[in-house]
Write a protein that holds these residues in place. Structure first.
Motif, PDB file in Angstrom:
ATOM      1  N   ALA A 183       0.857  -1.195   0.000  1.00 28.44           N
ATOM      2  CA  ALA A 183       0.000   0.000   0.000  1.00 28.44           C
ATOM      3  C   ALA A 183       0.890   1.241   0.000  1.00 28.44           C
ATOM      4  N   VAL A 184       0.542   2.210  -0.811  1.00 24.92           N
ATOM      5  CA  VAL A 184       1.328   3.453  -0.879  1.00 24.92           C
ATOM      6  C   VAL A 184       0.387   4.638  -1.071  1.00 24.92           C
ATOM      7  N   GLY A 185       0.910   5.827  -0.843  1.00 24.56           N
ATOM      8  CA  GLY A 185       0.181   7.055  -1.177  1.00 24.56           C
ATOM      9  C   GLY A 185      -0.844   7.453  -0.137  1.00 24.56           C
ATOM     10  N   ASP A 186      -1.834   8.204  -0.611  1.00 25.06           N
ATOM     11  CA  ASP A 186      -2.831   8.792   0.304  1.00 25.06           C
ATOM     12  C   ASP A 186      -3.535   7.753   1.161  1.00 25.06           C
ATOM     13  N   ALA A 187      -3.690   6.545   0.654  1.00 26.73           N
ATOM     14  CA  ALA A 187      -4.454   5.521   1.383  1.00 26.73           C
ATOM     15  C   ALA A 187      -3.602   4.775   2.405  1.00 26.73           C
TER      16      ALA A 187
ATOM     17  N   ILE B 189       0.297  10.950   5.446  1.00 29.05           N
ATOM     18  CA  ILE B 189       0.671  12.256   4.906  1.00 29.05           C
ATOM     19  C   ILE B 189       0.305  12.277   3.432  1.00 29.05           C
ATOM     20  N   ALA B 190      -0.787  12.976   3.127  1.00 34.82           N
ATOM     21  CA  ALA B 190      -1.368  12.908   1.777  1.00 34.82           C
ATOM     22  C   ALA B 190      -0.709  13.938   0.862  1.00 34.82           C
ATOM     23  N   LEU B 191       0.485  13.631   0.411  1.00 37.39           N
ATOM     24  CA  LEU B 191       1.220  14.515  -0.500  1.00 37.39           C
ATOM     25  C   LEU B 191       1.847  13.677  -1.610  1.00 37.39           C
TER      26      LEU B 191
ATOM     27  N   PRO C 298       5.796  12.029  -1.020  1.00 38.25           N
ATOM     28  CA  PRO C 298       5.811  10.751  -0.302  1.00 38.25           C
ATOM     29  C   PRO C 298       5.165   9.638  -1.114  1.00 38.25           C
ATOM     30  N   ALA C 299       4.027   9.913  -1.787  1.00 38.67           N
ATOM     31  CA  ALA C 299       3.333   8.874  -2.562  1.00 38.67           C
ATOM     32  C   ALA C 299       4.262   8.308  -3.640  1.00 38.67           C
ATOM     33  N   ASN C 300       4.975   9.194  -4.331  1.00 35.52           N
ATOM     34  CA  ASN C 300       5.857   8.733  -5.414  1.00 35.52           C
ATOM     35  C   ASN C 300       7.033   7.928  -4.885  1.00 35.52           C
TER      36      ASN C 300
HETATM   37  C1  LIG Z   1      -6.309  19.505  -6.324  1.00 29.40           C
HETATM   38  C2  LIG Z   1      -5.139  18.827  -5.701  1.00 29.40           C
HETATM   39  C3  LIG Z   1      -3.907  19.453  -5.682  1.00 29.40           C
HETATM   40  C4  LIG Z   1      -2.817  18.836  -5.108  1.00 29.40           C
HETATM   41  N1  LIG Z   1      -1.613  19.502  -5.095  1.00 29.40           N
HETATM   42  C5  LIG Z   1      -0.551  18.905  -4.527  1.00 29.40           C
HETATM   43  C6  LIG Z   1       0.700  19.549  -4.520  1.00 29.40           C
HETATM   44  O1  LIG Z   1       0.867  20.658  -5.035  1.00 29.40           O
HETATM   45  N2  LIG Z   1       1.746  18.924  -3.907  1.00 29.40           N
HETATM   46  C7  LIG Z   1       1.597  17.698  -3.340  1.00 29.40           C
HETATM   47  O2  LIG Z   1       2.590  17.170  -2.802  1.00 29.40           O
HETATM   48  N3  LIG Z   1       0.429  17.049  -3.352  1.00 29.40           N
HETATM   49  C8  LIG Z   1      -0.658  17.624  -3.927  1.00 29.40           C
HETATM   50  N4  LIG Z   1      -1.851  16.970  -3.940  1.00 29.40           N
HETATM   51  C9  LIG Z   1      -1.938  15.643  -3.319  1.00 29.40           C
HETATM   52  C10 LIG Z   1      -1.436  14.591  -4.291  1.00 29.40           C
HETATM   53  O3  LIG Z   1      -2.085  14.720  -5.526  1.00 29.40           O
HETATM   54  C11 LIG Z   1      -1.699  13.214  -3.699  1.00 29.40           C
HETATM   55  O4  LIG Z   1      -1.103  13.135  -2.428  1.00 29.40           O
HETATM   56  C12 LIG Z   1      -1.138  12.115  -4.573  1.00 29.40           C
HETATM   57  O5  LIG Z   1      -1.644  12.179  -5.868  1.00 29.40           O
HETATM   58  C13 LIG Z   1      -1.480  10.765  -3.941  1.00 29.40           C
HETATM   59  O6  LIG Z   1      -1.065   9.743  -4.807  1.00 29.40           O
HETATM   60  P1  LIG Z   1      -1.817   8.348  -4.772  1.00 29.40           P
HETATM   61  O7  LIG Z   1      -1.109   7.476  -5.765  1.00 29.40           O
HETATM   62  O8  LIG Z   1      -1.982   7.867  -3.397  1.00 29.40           O
HETATM   63  O9  LIG Z   1      -3.296   8.651  -5.275  1.00 29.40           O
HETATM   64  P2  LIG Z   1      -3.807   9.233  -6.646  1.00 29.40           P
HETATM   65  O10 LIG Z   1      -2.784  10.069  -7.317  1.00 29.40           O
HETATM   66  O11 LIG Z   1      -5.136   9.850  -6.342  1.00 29.40           O
HETATM   67  O12 LIG Z   1      -3.984   7.933  -7.553  1.00 29.40           O
HETATM   68  C14 LIG Z   1      -5.026   7.024  -7.286  1.00 29.40           C
HETATM   69  C15 LIG Z   1      -5.443   6.460  -8.633  1.00 29.40           C
HETATM   70  O13 LIG Z   1      -6.302   5.342  -8.415  1.00 29.40           O
HETATM   71  C16 LIG Z   1      -7.391   5.436  -9.314  1.00 29.40           C
HETATM   72  N5  LIG Z   1      -8.514   4.677  -8.728  1.00 29.40           N
HETATM   73  C17 LIG Z   1      -9.268   4.996  -7.677  1.00 29.40           C
HETATM   74  N6  LIG Z   1     -10.189   4.039  -7.429  1.00 29.40           N
HETATM   75  C18 LIG Z   1      -9.955   3.058  -8.330  1.00 29.40           C
HETATM   76  C19 LIG Z   1     -10.578   1.806  -8.578  1.00 29.40           C
HETATM   77  N7  LIG Z   1     -11.584   1.347  -7.844  1.00 29.40           N
HETATM   78  N8  LIG Z   1     -10.099   1.082  -9.601  1.00 29.40           N
HETATM   79  C20 LIG Z   1      -9.056   1.513 -10.354  1.00 29.40           C
HETATM   80  N9  LIG Z   1      -8.452   2.694 -10.157  1.00 29.40           N
HETATM   81  C21 LIG Z   1      -8.912   3.444  -9.169  1.00 29.40           C
HETATM   82  C22 LIG Z   1      -7.659   6.902  -9.436  1.00 29.40           C
HETATM   83  O14 LIG Z   1      -8.360   7.183 -10.631  1.00 29.40           O
HETATM   84  C23 LIG Z   1      -6.236   7.459  -9.463  1.00 29.40           C
HETATM   85  O15 LIG Z   1      -5.700   7.488 -10.755  1.00 29.40           O
HETATM   86  C24 LIG Z   1      -2.966  17.562  -4.519  1.00 29.40           C
HETATM   87  C25 LIG Z   1      -4.209  16.937  -4.531  1.00 29.40           C
HETATM   88  C26 LIG Z   1      -5.274  17.561  -5.113  1.00 29.40           C
HETATM   89  C27 LIG Z   1      -6.601  16.844  -5.125  1.00 29.40           C
END
Ligand SMILES: Cc1cc2nc3c(=O)[nH]c(=O)nc-3n(C[C@H](O)[C@H](O)[C@H](O)COP(=O)(O)OP(=O)(O)OC[C@H]3O[C@@H](n4cnc5c(N)ncnc54)[C@H](O)[C@@H]3O)c2cc1C
Length: 309
Positions: A43-47, A61-63, A66-68
């Motif tokens: 598990a990685v990223g916001d979740a 930490i939802a940024l 860290p997620a990358n």
């Molecule tokens: C408007 C906005 C601005 C932001 N600006 C910044 C910033 O400037 N700097 C910063 O550090 N962070 C920023 N963030 C936060 C950053 O975008 C997130 O922390 C980061 O994208 C989290 O990565 P992730 O891989 O966990 O999730 P996500 O990038 O959200 O990726 C999750 C992916 O899973 C897909 N998905 C979801 N459910 C399913 C499913 N059931 N089946 C298949 N696919 C699914 C989604 O479509 C998405 O593509 C911002 C967030 C938002 C909303």
């Protein structure tokens, strides 16, 4: 304009239905390898629930940074690597109209919650050499561990040059540096880019003075005047233009040596200027002239006004 900062909640239904452990922060619990409670599922990223790099506490930490990095580690580990995630400081930056605010590590509330004994320092400086066109103010608040002088957090506010200062502070926290280290950081300087004493160095000077007890200070956000002699050491024209704090006596710093007779010996003296530097010099001068109980008001008149004085 209304800004609603409602926070980010993890969508963990899929993880729950797969029987994965959910941590106290609401994210999918992971270990340093980014494995969930089922080692075949990462598990990685916001979740994901990981840990705070400074406190070691469980954190979500939802940024994007860290997620990358977590994604890279999880990806490598699934292919047999042995990479470990060291946590995040929550370093972040946002631009609001022409202002930028950057943050790393712990703020006062988080440091209190984490059980640290700490003090804060406040400095106002210029984004680059003040005599070179286009310089704008930079305000820095540091959160520093009492006793060790270790940097716990920084908040930086201004129009330009905020990103590089926040990144220096983030690196300093990651390297477990103290405010003494900040004083001596050798940072790039030419007039369009910074100052011979960069705002990072100046923040280190002031926090270093507090850490070493070189000078007593009071913080406008916590201190309330209680019979002290409030000494305003700004020039008379500044006081006339900007006003002064209630009950303050104005003796400009340049006249203080000749007007010591106007300063009482029977009370604590709290000196202040516009931003803090002349108040500090006044407190040093008075102490050198036998006024033992002197203090400088951190952040000066500007900060006191911001705190509603
Ligand atoms: C408007 C906005 C601005 C932001 N600006 C910044 C910033 O400037 N700097 C910063 O550090 N962070 C920023 N963030 C936060 C950053 O975008 C997130 O922390 C980061 O994208 C989290 O990565 P992730 O891989 O966990 O999730 P996500 O990038 O959200 O990726 C999750 C992916 O899973 C897909 N998905 C979801 N459910 C399913 C499913 N059931 N089946 C298949 N696919 C699914 C989604 O479509 C998405 O593509 C911002 C967030 C938002 C909303």
């Amino acid at each position: 304009m209304i800004l609603l900062s409602v926070g980010v909640k993890a969508e963990v239904e899929l993880a729950k239905s797969a029987g994965l452990e959910i941590g106290a922060t609401g994210g999918v619990k992971t270990n340093g390898r980014m494995e969930s409670s089922d080692p075949d599922i990462y598990a990685v990223g916001d979740a994901a629930e990981t840990m705070h790099a400074l406190t070691g506490a469980r954190a979500r930490i939802a940024l994007a940074g860290p997620a990358n990095r977590q994604g890279r580690i999880a990806g490598a580990n699934t292919a047999g690597a042995k990479l470990t995630y060291s946590g995040a400081l929550g370093t972040s930056i946002v631009r609001v109209l022409n202002m930028t605010v950057g943050f790393t590590g712990l703020n006062s509330a988080q440091a209190t919650k984490a059980g640290f004994s700490f003090f804060t320092s406040l400095t106002r400086d210029h984004s680059h050499a003040h005599y070179y066109p286009g310089a704008t103010p930079v305000m820095i608040k540091l959160v520093v561990e009492e006793g060790t002088g270790r940097l716990l957090g920084a908040q930086v506010l201004g129009e330009q040059g905020i990103d590089k200062r926040v990144d220096v502070f983030a690196t300093a926290i990651a390297g477990k540096m103290t405010v003494d280290d900040l004083e001596n950081l050798d940072l790039a300087y030419a007039p369009p880019f910074g100052s011979a004493n960069d705002p990072v160095n100046t923040a280190g000077f002031v926090a270093g003075h507090i850490a070493r007890g070189d000078i007593s200070t009071v913080a406008p956000e916590t201190w309330q005047p209680d019979g002290e002699f409030l000494l305003d050491v700004r020039d008379a024209d500044e006081v006339a233009e900007l006003g002064r704090l209630n009950g303050a006596v104005n003796i400009p710093l340049g006249e203080l040596r000749d007007r010591l007779g106007e300063v009482p010996h029977d009370r604590r003296i709290v000196a202040y200027c516009q931003k803090g530097q002349r108040g500090y010099l006044a407190a040093c001068l008075l102490r050198g002239r036998g006024f033992e109980n002197t203090a400088n008001l951190r952040g000066g008149y500007l900060q006191a006004r911001l705190n509603g004085w």
